[in-house]
Design a protein around this motif. Structure first.
Motif, PDB file in Angstrom:
ATOM      1  N   ALA A  75       0.805  -1.222   0.000  1.00 19.58           N
ATOM      2  CA  ALA A  75       0.000   0.000   0.000  1.00 19.58           C
ATOM      3  C   ALA A  75       0.840   1.277   0.000  1.00 19.58           C
ATOM      4  N   GLN A  76       0.278   2.306  -0.622  1.00 17.37           N
ATOM      5  CA  GLN A  76       0.811   3.664  -0.539  1.00 17.37           C
ATOM      6  C   GLN A  76      -0.013   4.501   0.441  1.00 17.37           C
ATOM      7  N   HIS A  77      -1.261   4.124   0.625  1.00 19.13           N
ATOM      8  CA  HIS A  77      -2.186   4.875   1.484  1.00 19.13           C
ATOM      9  C   HIS A  77      -3.007   3.865   2.300  1.00 19.13           C
ATOM     10  N   ALA A 124      -1.969   8.084   5.537  1.00 20.52           N
ATOM     11  CA  ALA A 124      -3.106   7.392   6.147  1.00 20.52           C
ATOM     12  C   ALA A 124      -4.286   8.337   6.334  1.00 20.52           C
ATOM     13  N   ARG A 125      -5.447   7.734   6.378  1.00 20.80           N
ATOM     14  CA  ARG A 125      -6.708   8.384   6.750  1.00 20.80           C
ATOM     15  C   ARG A 125      -7.312   7.510   7.845  1.00 20.80           C
ATOM     16  N   ILE A 126      -7.675   8.116   8.960  1.00 20.30           N
ATOM     17  CA  ILE A 126      -8.333   7.405  10.055  1.00 20.30           C
ATOM     18  C   ILE A 126      -9.769   7.904  10.135  1.00 20.30           C
ATOM     19  N   ILE A 127     -10.723   6.973  10.123  1.00 18.74           N
ATOM     20  CA  ILE A 127     -12.140   7.303  10.245  1.00 18.74           C
ATOM     21  C   ILE A 127     -12.644   6.639  11.523  1.00 18.74           C
ATOM     22  N   VAL A 128     -13.136   7.456  12.457  1.00 19.90           N
ATOM     23  CA  VAL A 128     -13.583   6.956  13.751  1.00 19.90           C
ATOM     24  C   VAL A 128     -15.066   7.272  13.930  1.00 19.90           C
ATOM     25  N   THR A 162      -1.058  11.866   8.340  1.00 17.49           N
ATOM     26  CA  THR A 162      -2.300  11.166   8.642  1.00 17.49           C
ATOM     27  C   THR A 162      -3.415  12.186   8.797  1.00 17.49           C
ATOM     28  N   ARG A 163      -4.477  11.969   8.064  1.00 16.59           N
ATOM     29  CA  ARG A 163      -5.669  12.817   8.176  1.00 16.59           C
ATOM     30  C   ARG A 163      -6.770  12.018   8.866  1.00 16.59           C
ATOM     31  N   SER A 164      -7.792  12.724   9.364  1.00 17.00           N
ATOM     32  CA  SER A 164      -8.832  12.019  10.094  1.00 17.00           C
ATOM     33  C   SER A 164     -10.216  12.559   9.788  1.00 17.00           C
ATOM     34  N   SER A 165     -11.195  11.695   9.991  1.00 18.42           N
ATOM     35  CA  SER A 165     -12.614  12.042   9.899  1.00 18.42           C
ATOM     36  C   SER A 165     -13.293  11.433  11.111  1.00 18.42           C
ATOM     37  N   LEU A 166     -14.040  12.250  11.848  1.00 16.12           N
ATOM     38  CA  LEU A 166     -14.725  11.795  13.052  1.00 16.12           C
ATOM     39  C   LEU A 166     -16.227  11.832  12.823  1.00 16.12           C
ATOM     40  N   VAL A 167     -16.867  10.682  12.959  1.00 19.85           N
ATOM     41  CA  VAL A 167     -18.311  10.576  12.780  1.00 19.85           C
ATOM     42  C   VAL A 167     -18.933  10.498  14.170  1.00 19.85           C
ATOM     43  N   GLY A 168     -19.348  11.649  14.685  1.00 20.07           N
ATOM     44  CA  GLY A 168     -19.903  11.713  16.027  1.00 20.07           C
ATOM     45  C   GLY A 168     -21.389  11.446  16.062  1.00 20.07           C
ATOM     46  N   LEU A 182     -21.634   8.621   4.075  1.00 18.55           N
ATOM     47  CA  LEU A 182     -21.198   7.631   3.087  1.00 18.55           C
ATOM     48  C   LEU A 182     -20.751   8.325   1.799  1.00 18.55           C
ATOM     49  N   ASP A 183     -21.481   9.344   1.388  1.00 20.31           N
ATOM     50  CA  ASP A 183     -21.106  10.093   0.174  1.00 20.31           C
ATOM     51  C   ASP A 183     -19.780  10.829   0.380  1.00 20.31           C
ATOM     52  N   LYS A 184     -19.610  11.423   1.554  1.00 17.63           N
ATOM     53  CA  LYS A 184     -18.365  12.140   1.845  1.00 17.63           C
ATOM     54  C   LYS A 184     -17.170  11.186   1.822  1.00 17.63           C
ATOM     55  N   VAL A 185     -17.336  10.018   2.436  1.00 14.63           N
ATOM     56  CA  VAL A 185     -16.245   9.039   2.488  1.00 14.63           C
ATOM     57  C   VAL A 185     -15.964   8.466   1.103  1.00 14.63           C
ATOM     58  N   ALA A 186     -16.999   8.256   0.302  1.00 17.40           N
ATOM     59  CA  ALA A 186     -16.791   7.810  -1.091  1.00 17.40           C
ATOM     60  C   ALA A 186     -15.972   8.859  -1.857  1.00 17.40           C
ATOM     61  N   GLY A 187     -16.256  10.126  -1.605  1.00 22.44           N
ATOM     62  CA  GLY A 187     -15.480  11.206  -2.236  1.00 22.44           C
ATOM     63  C   GLY A 187     -14.020  11.175  -1.809  1.00 22.44           C
ATOM     64  N   LEU A 188     -13.779  10.901  -0.533  1.00 23.06           N
ATOM     65  CA  LEU A 188     -12.398  10.752  -0.069  1.00 23.06           C
ATOM     66  C   LEU A 188     -11.715   9.607  -0.807  1.00 23.06           C
ATOM     67  N   GLY A 189     -12.442   8.527  -1.006  1.00 25.47           N
ATOM     68  CA  GLY A 189     -11.887   7.385  -1.733  1.00 25.47           C
ATOM     69  C   GLY A 189     -11.533   7.732  -3.160  1.00 25.47           C
ATOM     70  N   ARG A 190     -12.413   8.474  -3.843  1.00 30.32           N
ATOM     71  CA  ARG A 190     -12.123   8.865  -5.225  1.00 30.32           C
ATOM     72  C   ARG A 190     -10.822   9.665  -5.326  1.00 30.32           C
ATOM     73  N   ARG A 191     -10.569  10.495  -4.311  1.00 33.09           N
ATOM     74  CA  ARG A 191      -9.369  11.334  -4.293  1.00 33.09           C
ATOM     75  C   ARG A 191      -8.190  10.676  -3.581  1.00 33.09           C
ATOM     76  N   ALA A 192      -8.411   9.458  -3.073  1.00 34.76           N
ATOM     77  CA  ALA A 192      -7.375   8.782  -2.264  1.00 34.76           C
ATOM     78  C   ALA A 192      -6.935   9.677  -1.121  1.00 34.76           C
ATOM     79  N   GLY A 193      -7.903  10.359  -0.524  1.00 34.56           N
ATOM     80  CA  GLY A 193      -7.618  11.301   0.542  1.00 34.56           C
ATOM     81  C   GLY A 193      -7.941  10.783   1.921  1.00 34.56           C
TER      82      GLY A 193
END
Length: 193
Positions: A75-77, A124-128, A162-168, A182-193
């Motif tokens: 992996a690169q990301h 890395a991207r961390i989603i909590v 490392t970037r992060s997204s927090l789903v509170g 889900l749409d926001k995270v799919a967008g992150l995936g498209r950008r490999a962000g």
């Protein structure tokens, strides 16, 4: 094109867990964006927890962990998705990091090699997900679990930035809000962000 490894850290295989949906959304977005994707689900892995230093430093590595190491090397990301449990990541996910980031793989053998960062060149991207509001997690708890993963595990072996997204308040979100995530995270995936 980026090589992306998605680590779904929810230990419960129940497909209703939102972490699984977030991992799926990221994967779908990444594939749509032309990226290569591999996935690891902690709930599907069979490996023992470590209880002795000799087991961690020893040459015998469980087969499931060898596969995880190969995927991380590829992996690169990295994308790490997990639920906040008692203020931290689930124990099973922590056990996976302990098994995976061993001397000889994530850093060299011996005292002077600690922190030599053999995983450099990876981001890395961390989603909590969490039951409490994300603002409360950041403000009152100072994102303790997230910072421990970012600084004490990922940066220690050289992974960053490392970037992060927090789903509170995840259990209180309606279907529209869940779909927005889900749409926001799919967008992150498209950008490999």
């Amino acid at each position: 094109m980026t090589r992306i490894l998605i680590l779904d850290g929810h230990p419960d295989a129940d497909p209703a867990r939102f972490c699984h949906a977030l991992a799926d959304a990221y994967a779908s977005g990444a594939i749509a964006g032309g990226h290569e994707v591999r996935r690891i689900r902690v709930c599907d892995l069979d490996f023992p927890t470590l209880s002795r230093r000799d087991d961690w430093q020893g040459p015998s590595v469980p087969a499931a962990i060898v596969t995880v190491q190969q995927d991380i090397t590829w992996a690169q990301h990295l994308v790490i998705v997990y639920p906040l449990w008692l203020g931290s990541m689930p124990a099973r996910l922590k056990a996976l990091f302990e098994q995976t980031f061993r001397p000889g793989y994530a850093f060299g053998q011996g005292e002077r090699s600690i922190g030599d960062g053999r995983m450099k060149g990876r981001t890395a991207r961390i989603i909590v997900t969490m039951g409490m509001p994300a603002l409360f997690f950041r403000g009152f708890y100072l994102s303790h679990s997230l910072e421990a993963l970012r600084r004490n595990i990922l940066a220690f072996v050289g992974i960053g930035p490392t970037r992060s997204s927090l789903v509170g308040n995840v259990e209180g979100l309606d279907d529209v809000a869940l779909q927005r995530w889900l749409d926001k995270v799919a967008g992150l995936g498209r950008r490999a962000g």
